[in-house]
Design a protein around this motif. Structure first.
Motif, PDB file in Angstrom:
ATOM      1  N   PHE A 138       0.840  -1.188   0.000  1.00  8.32           N
ATOM      2  CA  PHE A 138       0.000   0.000   0.000  1.00  8.32           C
ATOM      3  C   PHE A 138       0.885   1.252   0.000  1.00  8.32           C
ATOM      4  CE2 PHE A 138      -2.675  -3.267   1.989  1.00  8.32           C
ATOM      5  CZ  PHE A 138      -3.840  -3.136   1.254  1.00  8.32           C
ATOM      6  N   TYR A 146       3.572   0.722   2.745  1.00  9.44           N
ATOM      7  CA  TYR A 146       2.928   0.395   4.023  1.00  9.44           C
ATOM      8  C   TYR A 146       2.348  -1.013   3.958  1.00  9.44           C
ATOM      9  CZ  TYR A 146       3.325   5.421   4.644  1.00  9.44           C
ATOM     10  OH  TYR A 146       3.817   6.705   4.734  1.00  9.44           O
ATOM     11  N   GLY A 147       2.295  -1.646   5.110  1.00  7.23           N
ATOM     12  CA  GLY A 147       1.807  -3.017   5.171  1.00  7.23           C
ATOM     13  C   GLY A 147       0.301  -3.130   5.197  1.00  7.23           C
ATOM     14  N   SER A 148      -0.395  -2.020   5.446  1.00  6.45           N
ATOM     15  CA  SER A 148      -1.859  -2.066   5.504  1.00  6.45           C
ATOM     16  C   SER A 148      -2.439  -0.801   4.891  1.00  6.45           C
ATOM     17  CB  SER A 148      -2.340  -2.197   6.956  1.00  6.45           C
ATOM     18  OG  SER A 148      -2.037  -1.012   7.690  1.00  6.45           O
ATOM     19  N   TRP A 149      -3.705  -0.905   4.474  1.00  7.25           N
ATOM     20  CA  TRP A 149      -4.398   0.246   3.897  1.00  7.25           C
ATOM     21  C   TRP A 149      -4.608   1.337   4.946  1.00  7.25           C
ATOM     22  CZ3 TRP A 149      -5.033   3.096   0.077  1.00  7.25           C
ATOM     23  CH2 TRP A 149      -6.188   3.852  -0.168  1.00  7.25           C
ATOM     24  N   SER A 150      -4.879   0.951   6.184  1.00 10.45           N
ATOM     25  CA  SER A 150      -5.095   1.952   7.232  1.00 10.45           C
ATOM     26  C   SER A 150      -3.839   2.790   7.459  1.00 10.45           C
ATOM     27  CB  SER A 150      -5.528   1.277   8.537  1.00 10.45           C
ATOM     28  OG  SER A 150      -4.526   0.403   9.029  1.00 10.45           O
ATOM     29  N   GLU A 151      -2.666   2.155   7.439  1.00 13.39           N
ATOM     30  CA  GLU A 151      -1.411   2.906   7.594  1.00 13.39           C
ATOM     31  C   GLU A 151      -1.226   3.892   6.453  1.00 13.39           C
ATOM     32  OE1 GLU A 151       2.170   0.548   9.281  1.00 13.39           O
ATOM     33  OE2 GLU A 151       0.994  -0.909   8.144  1.00 13.39           O
ATOM     34  N   LEU A 185      -9.554   1.417  12.332  1.00  2.09           N
ATOM     35  CA  LEU A 185      -8.542   0.688  11.575  1.00  2.09           C
ATOM     36  C   LEU A 185      -9.098  -0.606  10.986  1.00  2.09           C
ATOM     37  CD1 LEU A 185      -5.415   1.015  13.924  1.00  2.09           C
ATOM     38  CD2 LEU A 185      -5.987   2.391  11.910  1.00  2.09           C
ATOM     39  N   ASP A 189      -8.960  -1.803   7.152  1.00  2.00           N
ATOM     40  CA  ASP A 189      -8.145  -2.975   6.836  1.00  2.00           C
ATOM     41  C   ASP A 189      -8.958  -4.162   6.346  1.00  2.00           C
ATOM     42  OD1 ASP A 189      -5.769  -1.703   7.270  1.00  2.00           O
ATOM     43  OD2 ASP A 189      -5.685  -2.244   9.403  1.00  2.00           O
ATOM     44  N   GLU A 190     -10.252  -3.930   6.098  1.00  8.58           N
ATOM     45  CA  GLU A 190     -11.011  -4.924   5.333  1.00  8.58           C
ATOM     46  C   GLU A 190     -10.492  -4.986   3.897  1.00  8.58           C
ATOM     47  OE1 GLU A 190     -15.168  -4.142   5.623  1.00  8.58           O
ATOM     48  OE2 GLU A 190     -15.222  -4.393   7.812  1.00  8.58           O
ATOM     49  N   THR A 192      -7.561  -5.711   1.810  1.00  3.82           N
ATOM     50  CA  THR A 192      -6.332  -6.469   2.060  1.00  3.82           C
ATOM     51  C   THR A 192      -5.428  -6.566   0.837  1.00  3.82           C
ATOM     52  OG1 THR A 192      -7.484  -8.536   1.532  1.00  3.82           O
ATOM     53  CG2 THR A 192      -7.429  -7.864   3.858  1.00  3.82           C
TER      54      THR A 192
END
Length: 205
Positions: A138, A146-151, A185, A189-190, A192
């Motif tokens: 992401f 980033y490792g996640s969409w929220s980050e 978050l 983070d749904e 992925t």
């Protein structure tokens, strides 16, 4: 810049350069070069200190995205030269092929409104193909990753808030959205699977 893109023997053979006024980030010129059958497009990024944090290195990010857009090849201009060394100008710049067509910003309204749905349907089809492209992480393609969409969302909003505050504007609304993003978050983070997004899609682009 022309010598860099086409060889030193063409240094003095620029026939004309006309600024195209539709860009709001890069400065863009249509350049006719003697010995070249077609004009080219020269795009020059702003100086680094004149770029917002949220916009930094947009040209480099665009350049890094090209391998992911191979499926759109016939629709894209070709990059003929790119220079991010700042040795020639002190800015990033790219030379690209000139695509045939009429700018929608200038001429869409000259067509009957009954024809507009066809245009927007095709635009939507292209956007769908862009959004189907998966990536390794992401965030901007050129980084940071980033490792996640929220980050990625929180980091992007932080940059926007910093830009607003940096020029003396109120960023409290953006700060509220950042707090909401941190609070939710799990919802963000749904998502992925990293996918490419056309985040500024309108007729100019």
């Amino acid at each position: 810049m022309t010598a860099s893109g086409f060889g030193a023997n063409r240094r003095s053979k620029v026939a004309s350069a006309t600024e195209l006024g539709t860009g709001m980030y890069n400065t863009t010129y249509r350049v006719a070069v003697e010995g070249q059958e077609r004009a080219v497009i020269l795009r020059i990024a702003p100086e680094r200190e004149r770029q917002f944090i949220s916009e930094r290195a947009l040209m480099r990010n665009e350049y890094a995205s090209l391998p992911y857009l191979a499926g759109l090849g016939p629709l894209l201009p070709r990059v003929l030269a790119a220079d991010f060394t700042h040795e020639v100008l002190g800015r990033d710049y790219m030379v690209q092929s000139l695509r045939d067509g009429i700018p929608a910003t200038e001429h869409l309204r000259t067509y009957p409104r009954s024809a507009w749905p066809v245009y927007y349907r095709q635009l939507g089809e292209i956007a769908r193909r862009v959004h189907d492209v998966r990536g390794p992480a992401f965030g901007p393609i050129a980084g940071p990753a980033y490792g996640s969409w929220s980050e990625a969302v929180a980091a992007s909003l932080e940059d926007i808030a910093s830009d607003l505050e940096g020029i003396g504007l109120d960023a409290s609304d953006v700060r509220k959205v950042i707090m909401a993003a941190h609070h939710h978050l799990a919802v963000l983070d749904e998502i992925t699977a990293p996918r490419m997004l056309a985040g500024d899609l309108w007729t100019v682009h």
